[in-house]
Design a protein around this motif. Structure first.
Motif, short mmCIF file in Angstrom:
data_model
loop_
_atom_site.label_atom_id
_atom_site.label_comp_id
_atom_site.label_asym_id
_atom_site.label_seq_id
_atom_site.Cartn_x
_atom_site.Cartn_y
_atom_site.Cartn_z
N UNK A 3 112.37 113.11 15.98
CA UNK A 3 112.59 111.76 16.78
C UNK A 3 110.99 110.98 16.41
N UNK A 4 111.17 109.56 16.52
CA UNK A 4 110.27 108.82 16.56
C UNK A 4 110.59 107.79 17.53
N UNK A 5 109.43 107.35 18.21
CA UNK A 5 109.37 106.17 19.24
C UNK A 5 108.25 105.29 18.85
N UNK A 6 108.29 103.93 19.24
CA UNK A 6 107.40 102.99 19.18
C UNK A 6 107.57 102.28 20.26
N UNK A 7 106.35 102.02 20.64
CA UNK A 7 106.22 100.84 22.00
C UNK A 7 105.23 99.84 21.68
N UNK A 8 105.59 98.55 21.94
CA UNK A 8 104.62 97.44 21.86
C UNK A 8 104.65 96.82 23.19
N UNK A 9 103.40 96.75 23.83
CA UNK A 9 103.44 96.16 25.18
C UNK A 9 102.15 95.25 25.34
N UNK A 10 102.49 94.20 26.25
CA UNK A 10 101.54 93.31 26.56
C UNK A 10 101.47 93.53 28.32
N UNK A 11 100.27 93.55 28.70
CA UNK A 11 99.90 93.86 30.13
C UNK A 11 98.50 93.02 30.40
N UNK A 12 98.38 92.78 31.72
CA UNK A 12 97.15 92.04 32.13
C UNK A 12 96.13 93.25 32.63
N UNK A 30 99.12 96.73 23.76
CA UNK A 30 99.21 98.30 23.43
C UNK A 30 100.24 98.60 22.31
N UNK A 31 99.89 99.24 21.28
CA UNK A 31 100.88 99.80 20.55
C UNK A 31 100.89 101.24 20.37
N UNK A 32 101.86 101.81 20.67
CA UNK A 32 102.05 103.46 20.66
C UNK A 32 102.95 103.96 19.82
#
Length: 225
Positions: free
Chosen positions: A110-119, A195-197
């Motif tokens: 399996x592969x997962x990707x997360x793209x997030x913005x945070x202060x 953040x890109x994970x």
């Protein structure tokens, strides 16, 4: 050292991937009788910031897409050494977070990707230091204690960004020597509150470093980076 972190054995990979970099966000309680103060969150992350399906190796597969701000995280008792967050692969601090993520099947796993913005941008250097201290950690899930072994690897170089690369192996005590545990690999890139994970599970044989850099190059311009 042991923490009681509950996740059914059949869903090891799913929970660890889905919980990637997601924390429980508990808003502060307002004073009695006072209306809750509005909290300004970071701008939304458009789904287009995620890698397109054609960028992934193998035949196209269905995606399990989730919104980071509303994704449920697992809850656990925090141990004194703070290793629970390492076992779950969490990189974001509690607070306002927006983002998009997906999981999908790829050849071998399996592969997962997360793209997030945070202060509250993640400190990947501090996280890596904690991972070294939690390199071998026993996860006690009732009758199924599991050993988590984390190995830091050389991350890809991305100008102007922090990077992190590590591998985690989950093994059941007493498992025959010829049977490997569940392998999880993670590459994270962070800069300016973005953040890109990427994380894979199983024997995928992916070039996760190259894929993570491609994911950053794809997401960054869509997020004003």
């Amino acid at each position: 050292m042991a923490a009681r972190i509950r996740f059914p054995p059949a869903r090891f990979a799913v929970l660890l991937i889905a919980a990637a970099a997601v924390t429980t966000i508990s808003p502060a309680k307002p004073a009695s009788g006072a209306p809750p103060a509005p909290v300004a969150g970071p701008p939304a992350v458009p789904p287009a910031a995620l890698l397109p399906a054609e960028a992934l190796p193998g035949p196209p597969a269905a995606r399990d897409v989730f919104d980071v701000a509303t994704a449920l995280s697992t809850s656990e008792r925090q141990d004194d050494a703070g290793c629970a967050g390492i076992v779950h692969g969490r990189l974001l601090r509690p607070g306002a977070v927006t983002g998009q993520g997906f999981q999908t099947a790829v050849p071998g796993g399996q592969l997962s990707e997360l793209v997030a913005r945070t202060p509250h941008p993640p400190d990947l250097t501090a996280w890596a230091g904690q991972a070294r201290r939690c390199a071998r950690f026993t996860v006690d899930d009732g009758d199924l204690p599991t050993v988590s072994t984390t190995t830091l690897e050389t991350p890809p170089a991305v100008p102007g960004a922090e990077t992190l690369s590590y591998q985690q192996v989950l093994t059941l005590p007493g498992r025959p020597a010829g049977q490997a545990g569940l392998r999880l690999r993670t590459v994270a890139i962070a800069a300016g509150g973005v953040l890109v994970l990427l994380r894979d599970a199983g024997a995928t044989d992916l070039d996760l470093d190259a894929l993570a850099v491609a994911a950053w190059q794809h997401a960054a311009p869509r997020l004003g980076r």
